[in-house]
Design a protein around this motif. Sequence first.
Motif, PDB file in Angstrom:
ATOM      1  N   SER A  48       7.909  -3.941  10.312  1.00 39.47           N
ATOM      2  CA  SER A  48       6.999  -2.913   9.790  1.00 39.47           C
ATOM      3  C   SER A  48       5.530  -3.263   9.981  1.00 39.47           C
ATOM      4  CB  SER A  48       7.275  -2.689   8.300  1.00 39.47           C
ATOM      5  OG  SER A  48       6.860  -3.805   7.532  1.00 39.47           O
ATOM      6  N   VAL A  49       5.238  -4.433  10.574  1.00 37.31           N
ATOM      7  CA  VAL A  49       3.842  -4.907  10.615  1.00 37.31           C
ATOM      8  C   VAL A  49       3.125  -4.521  11.916  1.00 37.31           C
ATOM      9  CG1 VAL A  49       4.327  -6.798   9.037  1.00 37.31           C
ATOM     10  CG2 VAL A  49       4.533  -7.190  11.490  1.00 37.31           C
ATOM     11  N   PHE A  50       3.512  -3.399  12.517  1.00 38.88           N
ATOM     12  CA  PHE A  50       2.950  -3.011  13.806  1.00 38.88           C
ATOM     13  C   PHE A  50       1.664  -2.195  13.695  1.00 38.88           C
ATOM     14  CE2 PHE A  50       6.015   0.214  12.529  1.00 38.88           C
ATOM     15  CZ  PHE A  50       5.284   1.381  12.664  1.00 38.88           C
ATOM     16  N   ASN A  51       1.339  -1.695  12.485  1.00 39.15           N
ATOM     17  CA  ASN A  51       0.163  -0.830  12.375  1.00 39.15           C
ATOM     18  C   ASN A  51      -1.130  -1.637  12.505  1.00 39.15           C
ATOM     19  OD1 ASN A  51       0.970  -1.845   9.711  1.00 39.15           O
ATOM     20  ND2 ASN A  51      -0.818  -0.728   8.974  1.00 39.15           N
ATOM     21  N   ALA A  52      -2.166  -0.993  13.044  1.00 40.20           N
ATOM     22  CA  ALA A  52      -3.414  -1.679  13.392  1.00 40.20           C
ATOM     23  C   ALA A  52      -4.151  -2.234  12.185  1.00 40.20           C
ATOM     24  CB  ALA A  52      -4.327  -0.719  14.159  1.00 40.20           C
ATOM     25  N   SER A  53      -4.060  -1.564  11.032  1.00 44.24           N
ATOM     26  CA  SER A  53      -4.800  -2.008   9.844  1.00 44.24           C
ATOM     27  C   SER A  53      -3.937  -2.848   8.907  1.00 44.24           C
ATOM     28  CB  SER A  53      -5.344  -0.790   9.086  1.00 44.24           C
ATOM     29  OG  SER A  53      -4.289   0.058   8.663  1.00 44.24           O
ATOM     30  N   ARG A  54      -2.901  -3.433   9.430  1.00 46.70           N
ATOM     31  CA  ARG A  54      -1.978  -4.247   8.636  1.00 46.70           C
ATOM     32  C   ARG A  54      -2.736  -5.347   7.885  1.00 46.70           C
ATOM     33  NH1 ARG A  54       2.602  -4.183   6.032  1.00 46.70           N
ATOM     34  NH2 ARG A  54       3.032  -2.535   7.563  1.00 46.70           N
ATOM     35  N   ILE A  55      -2.436  -5.469   6.599  1.00 46.98           N
ATOM     36  CA  ILE A  55      -2.970  -6.586   5.828  1.00 46.98           C
ATOM     37  C   ILE A  55      -1.923  -7.689   5.784  1.00 46.98           C
ATOM     38  CG2 ILE A  55      -4.565  -5.227   4.424  1.00 46.98           C
ATOM     39  CD1 ILE A  55      -2.481  -5.294   2.160  1.00 46.98           C
TER      40      ILE A  55
END
Length: 225
Positions: A162-169
Amino acid sequence: RIVSGKATFSGYFRDIDNLIEKLKPFDKVSTANIYFVLNKINDDCYDRQQCEMFIQNAKQTTSDGDIVHRDWLLIDIDPVRSAGVSSSEKEKANAKNVANAVYSYLKSKGFAKPISCDSGNGWHLLYKIRMANDESARDTIKKFLQTLDMMFSDETAQIDTSVFNASRITKLYGTVARKGNNSKTRPHRESSIIRIPDEVLVNRKALLQKVIDELPQPETPTYKN
């Protein structure tokens, strides 16, 4: 970003010394978990209300559209366990075995050495990349993580897809991972950066695609009249 119970705090910082001072009160809160955004944030965001301070439940926080470009590929390996608890030493060791297998595999495919981190409950591999913040990059990273998940996740540890998004924290290294009760068998642990290569080299998008192509694609059905 700080998540503590039901409260969320957000802040944008350029002054590192100021950031450290503002973090100190949260370091004593038994439920506080501290995160940061991996990729480069648009300069305009630093003029939001939470400039050089933490604000609870801020109206605007970093979204995918606020990311200038992708700098890092995060591979997050977490041990399988019950929800809401820290990992045991055995569970964490199992996750390390999976992380080592992923590391060795990617090295064999030509990937440069990552920055290796202890997330407190599991392990992170941070690979330097240089990709645009667009749909193509998002889809490539998503498929890449799904491929690694299919190859290496098992009953003891899983790769977070699930950590593929650009703004991942992700965990701010050097802060404590606080999940569940701080017990002897499942303690709260300090996260840390374990190893930084002498030279942090960029991994090309083609390398990610090379891994994606390792999985056999389903055959296209043929029909006869």
